[in-house]
Design a protein around this motif. Structure first.
Motif, mmCIF file in Angstrom:
data_model
loop_
_atom_site.group_PDB
_atom_site.id
_atom_site.type_symbol
_atom_site.label_atom_id
_atom_site.label_comp_id
_atom_site.label_asym_id
_atom_site.label_seq_id
_atom_site.Cartn_x
_atom_site.Cartn_y
_atom_site.Cartn_z
ATOM 1 N N PRO A 53 18.572 108.415 0.150
ATOM 2 C CA PRO A 53 18.177 109.759 -0.298
ATOM 3 C C PRO A 53 16.691 110.002 -0.035
ATOM 4 O O PRO A 53 15.866 109.096 -0.159
ATOM 5 N N ALA A 54 16.365 111.214 0.339
ATOM 6 C CA ALA A 54 14.974 111.580 0.599
ATOM 7 C C ALA A 54 14.213 111.653 -0.723
ATOM 8 O O ALA A 54 14.793 111.941 -1.775
ATOM 9 N N PRO A 55 12.919 111.386 -0.680
ATOM 10 C CA PRO A 55 12.133 111.505 -1.909
ATOM 11 C C PRO A 55 12.143 112.952 -2.411
ATOM 12 O O PRO A 55 12.238 113.891 -1.617
ATOM 13 N N LEU A 56 12.035 113.095 -3.712
ATOM 14 C CA LEU A 56 12.058 114.432 -4.302
ATOM 15 C C LEU A 56 10.745 115.143 -4.023
ATOM 16 O O LEU A 56 9.660 114.586 -4.228
ATOM 17 N N ALA A 57 10.831 116.359 -3.566
ATOM 18 C CA ALA A 57 9.635 117.140 -3.242
ATOM 19 C C ALA A 57 8.933 117.585 -4.521
ATOM 20 O O ALA A 57 9.596 117.896 -5.523
ATOM 21 N N PRO A 58 7.603 117.624 -4.500
ATOM 22 C CA PRO A 58 6.881 118.070 -5.684
ATOM 23 C C PRO A 58 7.049 119.576 -5.890
ATOM 24 O O PRO A 58 7.347 120.317 -4.949
ATOM 25 N N HIS A 59 6.855 120.000 -7.122
ATOM 26 C CA HIS A 59 6.949 121.431 -7.452
ATOM 27 C C HIS A 59 5.539 122.010 -7.464
ATOM 28 O O HIS A 59 4.556 121.301 -7.261
ATOM 29 N N GLY A 60 5.411 123.252 -7.715
ATOM 30 C CA GLY A 60 4.125 123.931 -7.639
ATOM 31 C C GLY A 60 3.103 123.482 -8.662
ATOM 32 O O GLY A 60 1.910 123.720 -8.500
ATOM 33 N N THR A 61 3.495 122.800 -9.724
ATOM 34 C CA THR A 61 2.540 122.438 -10.781
ATOM 35 C C THR A 61 2.096 120.983 -10.697
ATOM 36 O O THR A 61 1.397 120.516 -11.601
ATOM 37 N N ASP A 62 2.452 120.248 -9.652
ATOM 38 C CA ASP A 62 2.090 118.838 -9.549
ATOM 39 C C ASP A 62 0.644 118.684 -9.097
ATOM 40 O O ASP A 62 0.075 119.540 -8.404
ATOM 41 N N LEU A 74 7.545 109.976 1.572
ATOM 42 C CA LEU A 74 8.266 110.645 2.658
ATOM 43 C C LEU A 74 8.020 109.927 3.984
ATOM 44 O O LEU A 74 8.956 109.719 4.776
ATOM 45 N N HIS A 75 6.784 109.501 4.220
ATOM 46 C CA HIS A 75 6.470 108.753 5.440
ATOM 47 C C HIS A 75 7.220 107.420 5.458
ATOM 48 O O HIS A 75 7.799 107.033 6.484
ATOM 49 N N ARG A 76 7.233 106.720 4.335
ATOM 50 C CA ARG A 76 7.930 105.432 4.243
ATOM 51 C C ARG A 76 9.426 105.640 4.494
ATOM 52 O O ARG A 76 10.061 104.856 5.209
ATOM 53 N N TRP A 77 9.983 106.705 3.933
ATOM 54 C CA TRP A 77 11.403 107.023 4.119
ATOM 55 C C TRP A 77 11.696 107.278 5.596
ATOM 56 O O TRP A 77 12.700 106.803 6.135
ATOM 57 N N GLY A 78 10.812 108.010 6.284
ATOM 58 C CA GLY A 78 11.007 108.286 7.708
ATOM 59 C C GLY A 78 10.902 107.035 8.553
ATOM 60 O O GLY A 78 11.691 106.823 9.479
ATOM 61 N N VAL A 79 9.925 106.173 8.247
ATOM 62 C CA VAL A 79 9.766 104.921 9.000
ATOM 63 C C VAL A 79 10.995 104.043 8.830
ATOM 64 O O VAL A 79 11.496 103.443 9.798
ATOM 65 N N GLN A 80 11.514 103.970 7.613
ATOM 66 C CA GLN A 80 12.725 103.163 7.382
ATOM 67 C C GLN A 80 13.907 103.718 8.167
ATOM 68 O O GLN A 80 14.735 102.963 8.682
ATOM 69 N N GLY A 81 13.983 105.040 8.295
ATOM 70 C CA GLY A 81 15.057 105.648 9.087
ATOM 71 C C GLY A 81 14.957 105.273 10.558
ATOM 72 O O GLY A 81 15.950 104.933 11.198
ATOM 73 N N TRP A 82 13.729 105.309 11.102
ATOM 74 C CA TRP A 82 13.543 104.929 12.502
ATOM 75 C C TRP A 82 13.819 103.448 12.707
ATOM 76 O O TRP A 82 14.380 103.044 13.734
ATOM 77 N N GLN A 83 13.444 102.624 11.744
ATOM 78 C CA GLN A 83 13.739 101.191 11.852
ATOM 79 C C GLN A 83 15.248 100.950 11.818
ATOM 80 O O GLN A 83 15.769 100.095 12.535
ATOM 81 N N ARG A 84 15.949 101.705 10.997
ATOM 82 C CA ARG A 84 17.406 101.571 10.934
ATOM 83 C C ARG A 84 18.032 101.982 12.262
ATOM 84 O O ARG A 84 18.958 101.323 12.759
ATOM 85 N N LEU A 85 17.534 103.063 12.867
ATOM 86 C CA LEU A 85 18.062 103.476 14.177
ATOM 87 C C LEU A 85 17.800 102.419 15.245
ATOM 88 O O LEU A 85 18.652 102.155 16.090
#
Length: 110
Positions: A53-62, A74-85
């Motif tokens: 699952p993708a990380p939860l995006a922050p809301h306007g008050t964060d 989000l970057h770590r999640w993307g890198v893991q996806g490329w490593q999996r591919l």
């Protein structure tokens, strides 16, 4: 007269069809084709293709810190996806190489 001519035409075509189809009959069965080799499926295992699952995006008050942590996640999640591919590509290439070796055993010995 025309009815008789029509009847003779129909009978003539029927006789021609019977004669044409009679030449298509075979007396001997067709030889069976050689058996096919067993299929080799190089599909990646389900565990390799499961999506995290993708990380939860922050809301306007964060705060900016929370936004920065989200970007890192989000970057770590993307890198893991490329490593999996890349792992899936390596897995399928090894599978195909094994398939070629099994198909041509004399080439593998040389």
């Amino acid at each position: 007269m025309s009815r008789r001519l029509w009847l003779m035409t129909v009978i003539g075509f029927a006789m021609m069809a019977v004669l044409d189809l009679g030449g298509c009959a075979r007396t001997e069965p067709l030889p069976e084709p050689p058996p096919l080799p067993p299929p080799i499926v190089c599909a990646a295992p389900v565990a390799m293709t499961a999506q995290d699952p993708a990380p939860l995006a922050p809301h306007g008050t964060d705060s900016q810190r929370e936004v920065a942590l989200y970007l890192l996640a989000l970057h770590r999640w993307g890198v893991q996806g490329w490593q999996r591919l890349a792992a899936i590509r390596d897995y399928t290439e090894r599978c195909h190489e094994g398939t070629e070796e099994r198909a041509n055993p004399t080439d593998a010995e040389d």
